[in-house]
Design a protein around this motif. Structure first.
Motif, PDB file in Angstrom:
ATOM      1  N   ASN A  67      53.365  82.933 -19.245  1.00 12.81           N
ATOM      2  CA  ASN A  67      54.242  81.799 -18.972  1.00 12.81           C
ATOM      3  C   ASN A  67      54.561  81.768 -17.483  1.00 12.81           C
ATOM      4  O   ASN A  67      54.139  80.898 -16.753  1.00 12.81           O
ATOM      5  CB  ASN A  67      55.512  81.882 -19.822  1.00 12.81           C
ATOM      6  N   ASP A 101      58.731  85.468 -19.767  1.00  7.85           N
ATOM      7  CA  ASP A 101      58.732  84.185 -20.487  1.00  7.85           C
ATOM      8  C   ASP A 101      59.799  83.216 -19.998  1.00  7.85           C
ATOM      9  O   ASP A 101      59.572  82.012 -19.956  1.00  7.85           O
ATOM     10  CB  ASP A 101      58.941  84.431 -21.991  1.00  7.85           C
ATOM     11  N   SER A 102      60.976  83.740 -19.653  1.00  6.04           N
ATOM     12  CA  SER A 102      62.113  82.874 -19.349  1.00  6.04           C
ATOM     13  C   SER A 102      62.778  83.320 -18.058  1.00  6.04           C
ATOM     14  O   SER A 102      62.777  84.514 -17.725  1.00  6.04           O
ATOM     15  CB  SER A 102      63.135  82.938 -20.498  1.00  6.04           C
ATOM     16  N   TYR A 103      63.366  82.363 -17.337  1.00  4.67           N
ATOM     17  CA  TYR A 103      64.061  82.705 -16.101  1.00  4.67           C
ATOM     18  C   TYR A 103      65.260  83.621 -16.346  1.00  4.67           C
ATOM     19  O   TYR A 103      65.759  84.248 -15.404  1.00  4.67           O
ATOM     20  CB  TYR A 103      64.520  81.439 -15.386  1.00  4.67           C
ATOM     21  N   SER A 104      65.712  83.743 -17.584  1.00  2.52           N
ATOM     22  CA  SER A 104      66.791  84.681 -17.877  1.00  2.52           C
ATOM     23  C   SER A 104      66.374  86.114 -17.552  1.00  2.52           C
ATOM     24  O   SER A 104      67.221  86.969 -17.289  1.00  2.52           O
ATOM     25  CB  SER A 104      67.209  84.569 -19.350  1.00  2.52           C
ATOM     26  N   SER A 132      54.329  79.730 -12.064  1.00  2.00           N
ATOM     27  CA  SER A 132      54.439  79.209 -13.424  1.00  2.00           C
ATOM     28  C   SER A 132      53.081  78.690 -13.878  1.00  2.00           C
ATOM     29  O   SER A 132      52.456  77.880 -13.179  1.00  2.00           O
ATOM     30  CB  SER A 132      55.467  78.065 -13.482  1.00  2.00           C
TER      31      SER A 132
END
Length: 253
Positions: A131, A191-194, A235
């Motif tokens: 991702n 996977d996630s910006y978190s 990305s």
């Protein structure tokens, strides 16, 4: 689907077993003319689906999201052995399609790097879907490559293995002399910006693994072997890429 999976896994492995070569990744940074972004994206998506969809010549495209290269595109082909590049798509049809539907929308500035994979230091222990990637690039001092790998990289790898065993990451070194600070790259897949918001416990984790006070010596070793570093987030653009986002762990070993 099963036949396709076997192809994705076995073709790169067969090529490596035949040549006994290390795997490299071809990184091509593309700068698109601002007024031609829509045409470029349509062209490269169709080109990759037709000529770079599977196997070692599969090409994925990323947006560069930050830093001085923000807004540019990174096209990555591989992994594959050097010898495989002799057989890369080079037909008249491929060249014409590339020139007519991709190259004409690019600025003259293009940067190409060949990055050698280090599977023994990386963690591709499970299949995953790409991702986003955090790319940490290091400018290594001249003649300090071995010291950097032994005193810096391998210590961080040991820490990752003990403190973050599930984190997928790859380590790469530039195969060609490089004056732009991209001698070494540590790539974390997420996977996630978190993931970026997690507390930074690097120093604590490092000393938990290597002993109290070890971080101070580590910083001295970093200073002695490097001239600087930089970080970028890329990305994946699934819509512009040939292969899908799935990465088979065995393919990266």
């Amino acid at each position: 689907m099963k036949r396709l999976l076997y192809t994705l896994v076995l073709v790169p492995l067969m090529m490596v077993s035949q040549t006994n070569e290390s795997l490299v990744i071809e990184n091509v940074m593309l700068t698109v003319k601002p007024e031609k972004i829509a045409e470029f994206e349509a062209g490269i998506a169709a080109h990759n689906k037709k000529f770079h969809a599977t196997g070692p010549f599969g090409a994925r495209v990323y947006n560069i999201d930050n830093g001085k290269n923000a807004g540019k595109y990174m096209l990555i082909m591989g992994p594959l052995p050097w010898s495989a590049l002799d057989g890369r798509p080079a037909s008249k049809e491929h060249a014409e399609d590339n020139n007519n539907n991709v190259n004409q929308y690019l600025e003259s500035e293009v940067e190409v790097n060949y990055m050698k994979m280090h599977p023994d230091l990386s963690n591709f222990s499970k299949d995953f879907e790409i991702n986003k990637v955090s790319v940490f690039m290091v400018d290594i001092k001249r003649f300090k490559d071995m010291d950097f790998m032994e005193k810096v990289v391998k210590k961080v790898v040991k820490m990752y293995k003990e403190k973050m065993p599930d984190q997928i990451y790859g380590l790469y070194t530039n195969e060609m002399p490089n004056m732009d600070g991209m001698d070494f790259a540590w790539v974390d897949f997420f996977d996630s910006y978190s993931w970026m918001a997690k507390d930074d416990t690097f120093m604590q984790d490092f000393e938990d693994v290597h002993g109290a006070g070890s971080f101070q010596q580590f910083m001295k070793d970093v200073e002695a072997t490097t001239d600087g570093d930089k970080g970028e987030i890329w990305s994946l653009r699934k819509d512009l890429s040939g292969p899908d986002a799935k990465v088979i762990a065995l393919e990266r070993q």
